[in-house]
Design a protein around this motif. Structure first.
Motif, PDB file in Angstrom:
ATOM      1  N   LYS A 166      31.051  38.374  36.210  1.00 55.48           N
ATOM      2  CA  LYS A 166      31.853  37.241  35.324  1.00 55.48           C
ATOM      3  C   LYS A 166      32.476  37.116  34.275  1.00 55.48           C
ATOM      4  N   ASP A 167      33.637  37.341  34.602  1.00 51.03           N
ATOM      5  CA  ASP A 167      35.097  37.352  33.604  1.00 51.03           C
ATOM      6  C   ASP A 167      36.614  36.544  34.325  1.00 51.03           C
ATOM      7  N   VAL A 168      36.595  35.640  34.043  1.00 47.39           N
ATOM      8  CA  VAL A 168      38.067  34.832  34.209  1.00 47.39           C
ATOM      9  C   VAL A 168      39.316  35.167  34.145  1.00 47.39           C
ATOM     10  N   VAL A 169      39.870  35.838  35.275  1.00 50.56           N
ATOM     11  CA  VAL A 169      41.261  36.842  34.224  1.00 50.56           C
ATOM     12  C   VAL A 169      42.557  36.128  34.967  1.00 50.56           C
ATOM     13  N   THR A 170      42.548  35.504  34.256  1.00 51.21           N
ATOM     14  CA  THR A 170      44.114  33.814  34.311  1.00 51.21           C
ATOM     15  C   THR A 170      44.962  33.644  33.397  1.00 51.21           C
ATOM     16  N   GLY A 171      46.564  33.903  33.905  1.00 54.37           N
ATOM     17  CA  GLY A 171      47.656  32.906  33.010  1.00 54.37           C
ATOM     18  C   GLY A 171      47.897  34.755  32.555  1.00 54.37           C
ATOM     19  N   ASN A 172      48.287  35.752  32.956  1.00 55.90           N
ATOM     20  CA  ASN A 172      48.688  37.404  32.493  1.00 55.90           C
ATOM     21  C   ASN A 172      49.165  37.595  33.424  1.00 55.90           C
ATOM     22  N   SER A 173      51.267  38.208  32.590  1.00 56.55           N
ATOM     23  CA  SER A 173      51.888  38.085  32.836  1.00 56.55           C
ATOM     24  C   SER A 173      52.071  40.351  32.674  1.00 56.55           C
ATOM     25  N   ALA A 174      53.144  40.512  33.453  1.00 53.48           N
ATOM     26  CA  ALA A 174      53.751  41.865  33.516  1.00 53.48           C
ATOM     27  C   ALA A 174      55.300  42.397  33.933  1.00 53.48           C
ATOM     28  N   THR A 175      55.647  42.899  33.425  1.00 51.06           N
ATOM     29  CA  THR A 175      57.185  43.260  33.585  1.00 51.06           C
ATOM     30  C   THR A 175      56.830  43.622  35.195  1.00 51.06           C
ATOM     31  N   TYR A 176      55.982  45.221  35.057  1.00 53.50           N
ATOM     32  CA  TYR A 176      55.451  46.118  36.614  1.00 53.50           C
ATOM     33  C   TYR A 176      54.550  45.376  37.138  1.00 53.50           C
ATOM     34  N   TYR A 177      53.408  45.768  37.139  1.00 51.72           N
ATOM     35  CA  TYR A 177      52.888  46.124  37.938  1.00 51.72           C
ATOM     36  C   TYR A 177      51.098  45.772  37.064  1.00 51.72           C
ATOM     37  N   GLY A 178      50.709  44.873  37.780  1.00 48.82           N
ATOM     38  CA  GLY A 178      49.153  44.214  37.364  1.00 48.82           C
ATOM     39  C   GLY A 178      49.528  43.124  36.159  1.00 48.82           C
ATOM     40  N   GLY A 179      49.889  41.891  36.363  1.00 47.67           N
ATOM     41  CA  GLY A 179      49.473  40.440  36.039  1.00 47.67           C
ATOM     42  C   GLY A 179      48.640  40.712  35.376  1.00 47.67           C
ATOM     43  N   GLY A 180      47.173  40.430  36.380  1.00 44.70           N
ATOM     44  CA  GLY A 180      46.097  40.238  35.363  1.00 44.70           C
ATOM     45  C   GLY A 180      45.639  41.452  34.785  1.00 44.70           C
ATOM     46  N   ILE A 181      45.193  42.603  35.187  1.00 47.40           N
ATOM     47  CA  ILE A 181      44.521  44.177  35.807  1.00 47.40           C
ATOM     48  C   ILE A 181      45.848  45.727  35.764  1.00 47.40           C
ATOM     49  N   ALA A 182      46.293  46.210  35.093  1.00 47.71           N
ATOM     50  CA  ALA A 182      46.794  47.187  36.013  1.00 47.71           C
ATOM     51  C   ALA A 182      45.732  48.930  35.211  1.00 47.71           C
ATOM     52  N   ALA A 183      45.526  49.470  36.325  1.00 46.66           N
ATOM     53  CA  ALA A 183      44.838  50.771  36.111  1.00 46.66           C
ATOM     54  C   ALA A 183      45.383  51.627  36.659  1.00 46.66           C
ATOM     55  N   SER A 184      45.631  53.119  35.282  1.00 45.47           N
ATOM     56  CA  SER A 184      46.432  53.656  35.576  1.00 45.47           C
ATOM     57  C   SER A 184      46.137  54.779  36.372  1.00 45.47           C
ATOM     58  N   ARG A 185      46.813  56.021  37.137  1.00 46.87           N
ATOM     59  CA  ARG A 185      46.379  56.938  37.880  1.00 46.87           C
ATOM     60  C   ARG A 185      45.348  57.975  36.847  1.00 46.87           C
ATOM     61  N   ARG A 186      45.217  57.910  35.889  1.00 46.68           N
ATOM     62  CA  ARG A 186      43.954  58.569  34.894  1.00 46.68           C
ATOM     63  C   ARG A 186      42.854  57.550  35.189  1.00 46.68           C
ATOM     64  N   ALA A 187      42.566  56.465  35.008  1.00 45.61           N
ATOM     65  CA  ALA A 187      42.012  55.471  35.344  1.00 45.61           C
ATOM     66  C   ALA A 187      40.374  56.062  36.573  1.00 45.61           C
ATOM     67  N   THR A 188      39.572  55.793  36.177  1.00 48.37           N
ATOM     68  CA  THR A 188      38.585  56.247  37.264  1.00 48.37           C
ATOM     69  C   THR A 188      37.945  55.409  37.875  1.00 48.37           C
ATOM     70  N   GLY A 189      38.787  54.861  37.684  1.00 49.35           N
ATOM     71  CA  GLY A 189      38.520  52.731  38.381  1.00 49.35           C
ATOM     72  C   GLY A 189      37.773  51.526  37.534  1.00 49.35           C
ATOM     73  N   VAL A 190      37.773  49.948  38.376  1.00 49.20           N
ATOM     74  CA  VAL A 190      37.278  49.293  38.650  1.00 49.20           C
ATOM     75  C   VAL A 190      36.758  48.471  39.283  1.00 49.20           C
ATOM     76  N   ASP A 191      35.243  47.942  38.460  1.00 52.40           N
ATOM     77  CA  ASP A 191      34.682  47.755  39.350  1.00 52.40           C
ATOM     78  C   ASP A 191      34.330  46.033  38.741  1.00 52.40           C
ATOM     79  N   ILE A 192      34.567  45.388  40.244  1.00 53.42           N
ATOM     80  CA  ILE A 192      34.277  43.892  40.112  1.00 53.42           C
ATOM     81  C   ILE A 192      33.442  42.843  40.523  1.00 53.42           C
ATOM     82  N   TYR A 193      32.685  42.537  39.385  1.00 54.14           N
ATOM     83  CA  TYR A 193      31.894  41.374  39.859  1.00 54.14           C
ATOM     84  C   TYR A 193      31.795  39.838  40.017  1.00 54.14           C
ATOM     85  N   ASN A 194      31.456  39.178  40.478  1.00 56.00           N
ATOM     86  CA  ASN A 194      31.105  37.160  39.860  1.00 56.00           C
ATOM     87  C   ASN A 194      32.735  37.544  39.322  1.00 56.00           C
TER      88      ASN A 194
END
Length: 199
Positions: A166-194
């Motif tokens: 139940k989050d809103v991710v909006t109005g962000n930016s990035a030079t390379y990847y993931g204006g809203g969210i970036a997860a590195s290859r070391r991360a174990t995953g992002v679970d997103i609901y509603n």
């Protein structure tokens, strides 16, 4: 069941492995989201912890006693960070909020509280190896820039896992990847609901 409400905008997601509705349409890749993926391991429900907070945020200050930053600095693995009923509006960040131990942030609702980075950097940097959860917040105004590792304007997940509910991710930016969210290859995953992600 619960689902990802929407993902829009070029570069909203970067190198994202998570729980996303299999019917989700993701914009065609470009330089900004060349590694964006829509994983198909969708789970129908998320069960909020609904535990009493071990740390309570009592104001919308960027720092100091009672702030979200102070709560994160004081947190240890497994802490639940809640918000007093008077904490609504916008928390204007002067710098990135850093998470180095697994934490459960239980916001008052995305329409009630906005974490605004003010273009000063990434809103949330997550470096812990456990799983953190963020619920009931708007995450906006983050800007990741200045080098290859400046990814994820809203959230930069470098290690561990992350659940958004139940989050809103909006109005962000990035030079390379993931204006809203970036997860590195070391991360174990992002679970997103509603949740809604639109950069």
């Amino acid at each position: 069941g619960d689902s990802l409400t929407s993902v829009t905008g070029v570069g909203a997601l970067g190198t994202l492995a998570g729980i996303i509705s299999p019917s989700l349409a993701v914009a065609a890749p470009s330089r900004a989201d060349a590694h964006a993926t829509a994983a198909s391991h969708f789970k129908p429900t998320f069960h909020p912890r609904n535990a009493p907070p071990s740390i309570t945020v009592t104001n919308t200050n960027d720092s100091g006693a009672g702030s979200l930053r102070a709560a994160l600095d004081a947190s240890r693995g497994g802490d639940v960070i809640g918000f007093a009923s008077s904490v609504t509006g916008t928390i204007h960040l002067a710098s990135t909020l850093q998470i180095y131990s697994p934490v459960y942030i239980e916001g008052p609702g995305a329409s009630a509280l906005d974490i605004d980075g003010g273009q000063h950097g990434t809103d949330f940097y997550i470096g812990t190896y456990g799983r953190s959860t963020i619920t009931g917040l708007t995450i906006s105004g983050g800007k990741a820039s200045g080098g290859y590792y400046h990814n994820g304007g809203g959230i930069d997940l470098q290690n561990g896992g992350l659940t958004l509910y139940k989050d809103v991710v909006t109005g962000n930016s990035a030079t390379y990847y993931g204006g809203g969210i970036a997860a590195s290859r070391r991360a174990t995953g992002v679970d997103i609901y509603n949740s809604t992600i639109s950069n």
